[in-house]
Scaffold this motif. Sequence first.
Motif, PDB file in Angstrom:
ATOM      1  N   PRO A  77     -16.605  -3.205  -0.804  1.00 56.59           N
ATOM      2  CA  PRO A  77     -15.488  -4.102  -0.496  1.00 56.59           C
ATOM      3  C   PRO A  77     -14.745  -3.660   0.759  1.00 56.59           C
ATOM      4  O   PRO A  77     -14.600  -2.466   1.015  1.00 56.59           O
ATOM      5  CB  PRO A  77     -14.594  -3.964  -1.733  1.00 56.59           C
ATOM      6  N   ARG A  78     -14.283  -4.647   1.537  1.00 56.77           N
ATOM      7  CA  ARG A  78     -13.476  -4.352   2.719  1.00 56.77           C
ATOM      8  C   ARG A  78     -12.043  -4.104   2.246  1.00 56.77           C
ATOM      9  O   ARG A  78     -11.384  -5.015   1.745  1.00 56.77           O
ATOM     10  CB  ARG A  78     -13.548  -5.512   3.709  1.00 56.77           C
ATOM     11  N   ILE A  79     -11.599  -2.873   2.404  1.00 57.42           N
ATOM     12  CA  ILE A  79     -10.325  -2.456   1.809  1.00 57.42           C
ATOM     13  C   ILE A  79      -9.207  -2.486   2.846  1.00 57.42           C
ATOM     14  O   ILE A  79      -9.292  -1.832   3.890  1.00 57.42           O
ATOM     15  CB  ILE A  79     -10.442  -1.048   1.203  1.00 57.42           C
ATOM     16  N   ARG A  80      -8.174  -3.246   2.532  1.00 57.16           N
ATOM     17  CA  ARG A  80      -6.965  -3.294   3.356  1.00 57.16           C
ATOM     18  C   ARG A  80      -5.863  -2.570   2.592  1.00 57.16           C
ATOM     19  O   ARG A  80      -5.559  -2.919   1.455  1.00 57.16           O
ATOM     20  CB  ARG A  80      -6.559  -4.744   3.618  1.00 57.16           C
ATOM     21  N   VAL A  81      -5.276  -1.560   3.210  1.00 49.99           N
ATOM     22  CA  VAL A  81      -4.216  -0.787   2.571  1.00 49.99           C
ATOM     23  C   VAL A  81      -2.875  -1.205   3.159  1.00 49.99           C
ATOM     24  O   VAL A  81      -2.697  -1.213   4.380  1.00 49.99           O
ATOM     25  CB  VAL A  81      -4.438   0.727   2.762  1.00 49.99           C
ATOM     26  N   LEU A  82      -1.949  -1.564   2.281  1.00 49.97           N
ATOM     27  CA  LEU A  82      -0.596  -1.927   2.695  1.00 49.97           C
ATOM     28  C   LEU A  82       0.344  -0.871   2.139  1.00 49.97           C
ATOM     29  O   LEU A  82       0.545  -0.775   0.921  1.00 49.97           O
ATOM     30  CB  LEU A  82      -0.214  -3.316   2.182  1.00 49.97           C
ATOM     31  N   ALA A  83       0.906  -0.058   3.017  1.00 50.95           N
ATOM     32  CA  ALA A  83       1.752   1.057   2.597  1.00 50.95           C
ATOM     33  C   ALA A  83       2.812   1.303   3.660  1.00 50.95           C
ATOM     34  O   ALA A  83       2.552   1.140   4.855  1.00 50.95           O
ATOM     35  CB  ALA A  83       0.909   2.321   2.396  1.00 50.95           C
ATOM     36  N   PRO A  84       4.024   1.703   3.243  1.00 47.33           N
ATOM     37  CA  PRO A  84       5.084   1.977   4.215  1.00 47.33           C
ATOM     38  C   PRO A  84       4.717   3.105   5.173  1.00 47.33           C
ATOM     39  O   PRO A  84       3.849   3.939   4.883  1.00 47.33           O
ATOM     40  CB  PRO A  84       6.275   2.371   3.331  1.00 47.33           C
ATOM     41  N   LEU A  85       5.390   3.116   6.300  1.00 46.03           N
ATOM     42  CA  LEU A  85       5.192   4.158   7.301  1.00 46.03           C
ATOM     43  C   LEU A  85       5.709   5.491   6.768  1.00 46.03           C
ATOM     44  O   LEU A  85       6.892   5.618   6.453  1.00 46.03           O
ATOM     45  CB  LEU A  85       5.942   3.779   8.582  1.00 46.03           C
ATOM     46  N   PRO A  86       4.848   6.509   6.649  1.00 44.36           N
ATOM     47  CA  PRO A  86       5.326   7.824   6.203  1.00 44.36           C
ATOM     48  C   PRO A  86       6.190   8.482   7.281  1.00 44.36           C
ATOM     49  O   PRO A  86       6.156   8.098   8.449  1.00 44.36           O
ATOM     50  CB  PRO A  86       4.031   8.620   5.978  1.00 44.36           C
ATOM     51  N   LYS A  87       6.928   9.496   6.876  1.00 41.08           N
ATOM     52  CA  LYS A  87       7.791  10.201   7.813  1.00 41.08           C
ATOM     53  C   LYS A  87       7.000  11.245   8.596  1.00 41.08           C
ATOM     54  O   LYS A  87       6.074  11.864   8.081  1.00 41.08           O
ATOM     55  CB  LYS A  87       8.937  10.881   7.065  1.00 41.08           C
ATOM     56  N   GLY A  88       7.410  11.440   9.851  1.00 44.40           N
ATOM     57  CA  GLY A  88       6.867  12.516  10.671  1.00 44.40           C
ATOM     58  C   GLY A  88       5.367  12.453  10.860  1.00 44.40           C
ATOM     59  O   GLY A  88       4.774  11.375  10.980  1.00 44.40           O
ATOM     60  N   PRO A  89       4.722  13.633  10.870  1.00 50.69           N
ATOM     61  CA  PRO A  89       3.282  13.700  11.163  1.00 50.69           C
ATOM     62  C   PRO A  89       2.403  13.106  10.074  1.00 50.69           C
ATOM     63  O   PRO A  89       1.204  12.922  10.280  1.00 50.69           O
ATOM     64  CB  PRO A  89       3.028  15.210  11.304  1.00 50.69           C
ATOM     65  N   ARG A  90       2.992  12.785   8.927  1.00 51.24           N
ATOM     66  CA  ARG A  90       2.172  12.234   7.845  1.00 51.24           C
ATOM     67  C   ARG A  90       1.629  10.849   8.178  1.00 51.24           C
ATOM     68  O   ARG A  90       0.657  10.401   7.566  1.00 51.24           O
ATOM     69  CB  ARG A  90       2.975  12.202   6.545  1.00 51.24           C
ATOM     70  N   ALA A  91       2.244  10.168   9.145  1.00 51.85           N
ATOM     71  CA  ALA A  91       1.706   8.863   9.553  1.00 51.85           C
ATOM     72  C   ALA A  91       0.315   9.036  10.151  1.00 51.85           C
ATOM     73  O   ALA A  91      -0.616   8.288   9.834  1.00 51.85           O
ATOM     74  CB  ALA A  91       2.645   8.198  10.554  1.00 51.85           C
TER      75      ALA A  91
END
Length: 208
Positions: A77-91
């Motif tokens: 399956p083509r997976i699209r992830v919708l998640a908030p922007l993490p802080k700092g380098p975790r993005a």
Amino acid sequence: MLTVFVEGACFGEGEEVVVPDDEARHALRVRRAQPGEAALVLNGKGLLGRGRVVLLPGRRLAVRLEQVEQQPSPPAPRIRVLAPLPKGPRAGELVDLLSQAGACSWTPLLTKRSSRKPTAALLARLGRVAVAACKQSRRPWLLRVDEPLPLAEALDGLAGAASFLADPQGPTLPGLRAQEHPADLQLFVGPEGGFEAEELEAIAGSGA
């Protein structure tokens, strides 16, 4: 083997693909690429070329292709992830790991507890992280980094895709089988503090 990325390029067997200047500088100065060295060319859209390094005048670099392969589409399956922007380098870590895991795209999700929008400069940097991860894993398809999207708008666009919510209080996720689910899958992940109760209700009401 040297791996280079030439975004969106079209190429065929026997052709010489000129490597972009930034890629060429890295290959020559850091990777110390040598003429005749085996090389893999990726375009981020399923096209892979294998060949040999060629040095051009002016410290430029090309790859003379011996074999080219086009993958018809990203694996299901083509997976699209919708998640908030993490802080700092975790993005950057998020984009890197999603690429390695095989996700097709990441959409920065705007929620009540995480409404910080990534700047254009940050999105561009995260795009470069996706390219680096694509090269490292020799992945034919580049992870797409999308523009931020409010949760309500994301829920409006769920038609035709199986949707799941990452919720520690939710039931165990059943095994996914290609014949039981659509080719497209969307995964909602909440912010550090979790989704608000009304957001969880809206996601559940959308069929996730």
